[in-house]
Design a protein around this motif. Structure first.
Motif, PDB file in Angstrom:
ATOM      1  N   ARG A 146     -73.950  34.764  51.842  1.00  0.00           N
ATOM      2  CA  ARG A 146     -75.286  34.774  52.428  1.00  0.00           C
ATOM      3  C   ARG A 146     -76.272  33.985  51.570  1.00  0.00           C
ATOM      4  O   ARG A 146     -77.043  33.168  52.079  1.00  0.00           O
ATOM      5  N   ASP A 147     -76.240  34.221  50.265  1.00  0.00           N
ATOM      6  CA  ASP A 147     -77.145  33.495  49.372  1.00  0.00           C
ATOM      7  C   ASP A 147     -76.826  31.998  49.356  1.00  0.00           C
ATOM      8  O   ASP A 147     -77.732  31.159  49.359  1.00  0.00           O
ATOM      9  N   GLY A 203     -78.000  30.357  52.534  1.00  0.00           N
ATOM     10  CA  GLY A 203     -79.454  30.246  52.550  1.00  0.00           C
ATOM     11  C   GLY A 203     -79.939  29.048  51.766  1.00  0.00           C
ATOM     12  O   GLY A 203     -80.802  28.284  52.231  1.00  0.00           O
ATOM     13  N   VAL A 204     -79.376  28.848  50.569  1.00  0.00           N
ATOM     14  CA  VAL A 204     -79.768  27.697  49.748  1.00  0.00           C
ATOM     15  C   VAL A 204     -79.311  26.393  50.388  1.00  0.00           C
ATOM     16  O   VAL A 204     -80.073  25.419  50.475  1.00  0.00           O
ATOM     17  N   ALA A 221     -81.444  25.631  53.631  1.00  0.00           N
ATOM     18  CA  ALA A 221     -82.852  25.359  53.341  1.00  0.00           C
ATOM     19  C   ALA A 221     -83.041  23.975  52.725  1.00  0.00           C
ATOM     20  O   ALA A 221     -83.959  23.224  53.102  1.00  0.00           O
ATOM     21  N   THR A 276     -71.999  26.758  48.813  1.00  0.00           N
ATOM     22  CA  THR A 276     -73.246  26.002  48.657  1.00  0.00           C
ATOM     23  C   THR A 276     -72.979  24.506  48.731  1.00  0.00           C
ATOM     24  O   THR A 276     -73.693  23.770  49.436  1.00  0.00           O
TER      25      THR A 276
END
Length: 274
Positions: free
Chosen positions: A40-41, A44-45, A48, A159
């Protein structure tokens, strides 16, 4: 009734039983995170920041680069700040070599990130050359925040993959839509590069020294911008770091001392004589 025996007290010897409740865990003994939280983190990065590739595509097209050149920058360079620095210098009429030098020095920081990530990830040798292409600010931030190697690898992979795919897709979309948008400055997209860069940099400035260095670098760049060719002020702003370190060294030595030991020696002698 059987006689109760008091619990033995800790003696400090190996194998002794502690009498009180267990103490707090060691600072490094952080609990593992669920895979879902890491993903999730990371998503998000990646999402964005990846969307800002649209602004890069538009800005690069406005600087005169072709669609092939713009896409090649995102595919093979893949470090947003360096890409924005390059096209920004070109758009301002700077020399291509100066623009490339500024982009290069901004990208050098990724090499230092790699030194840290190589220890955290411990990837097989065959994978390292491919993983090195994803060593950027965002993947480093997500990776170092993880408590275990498994979580660090997962965060780095998600990521890097999300950001790489989305950044290149939005770069292509921005470059192809630049003609339809017209003047990029009228839309304010020329401010997207510094805005994104400041948003990434600000949370990393945690100490007074880091904040002073960043502020001095900005002051140098703004002061030299009207009098030097485009791209050169960015290079010279790097002088802020050694200047701050020099001033800190003089402050630690203190006034009236030559080698930083005079004050300490005088204090020691005074203590012995009293």
């Amino acid at each position: 009734m059987a006689e109760q025996t008091a619990p033995p007290e800790s003696t400090g010897r190996a194998g002794a039983i502690s009498a009180g409740p267990p103490g707090p865990a060691a600072p490094d003994a952080r609990p593992d995170r669920p895979d879902s939280a890491v993903v999730r983190d990371a998503l998000g990065v990646g999402i964005a920041v990846g969307l800002s590739g649209f602004a890069f595509g538009v800005t690069a097209a406005g600087s005169g680069l072709s669609l092939l050149q713009i896409c090649a920058l995102s595919l093979f360079v893949f470090t947003g700040a360096s890409q924005f620095a390059l096209v920004g210098a070109l758009a301002a009429g700077g020399n291509p070599y100066t623009a490339a030098a500024g982009a290069f020095f901004l990208g050098v920081r990724n090499a230092f990130y790699g030194l840290r990530l190589s220890q955290l990830l411990a990837l097989p040798r065959a994978v390292r050359p491919f993983a090195a292409h994803w060593v950027i600010d965002e993947t480093t931030a997500v990776t170092v925040a993880q408590p275990t190697r498994r979580a660090a690898r997962l965060g780095f992979t998600v990521t890097g993959l999300t950001l790489y795919v989305l950044w290149n897709l939005t770069t292509l979309g921005g470059a192809m839509g630049a003609e339809a948008l017209g003047d990029t400055e009228a839309w304010g997209l020329d401010a997207a590069s510094p805005a994104v860069f400041l948003a990434l940099l600000a949370p990393m400035l945690k100490t007074t020294t880091e904040r002073v260095t960043a502020g001095l670098a900005v002051l140098l760049a703004l002061t030299l911008l009207p009098v030097l060719p485009a791209g050169v002020p960015v290079l010279l702003s790097a002088l802020a770091a050694p200047l701050v370190l020099f001033l800190m060294g003089r402050r630690k030595r203190g006034p009236g001392t030559e080698d930083g030991t005079t004050t300490q020696t005088a204090t020691t002698k005074g203590g012995r004589d009293s």
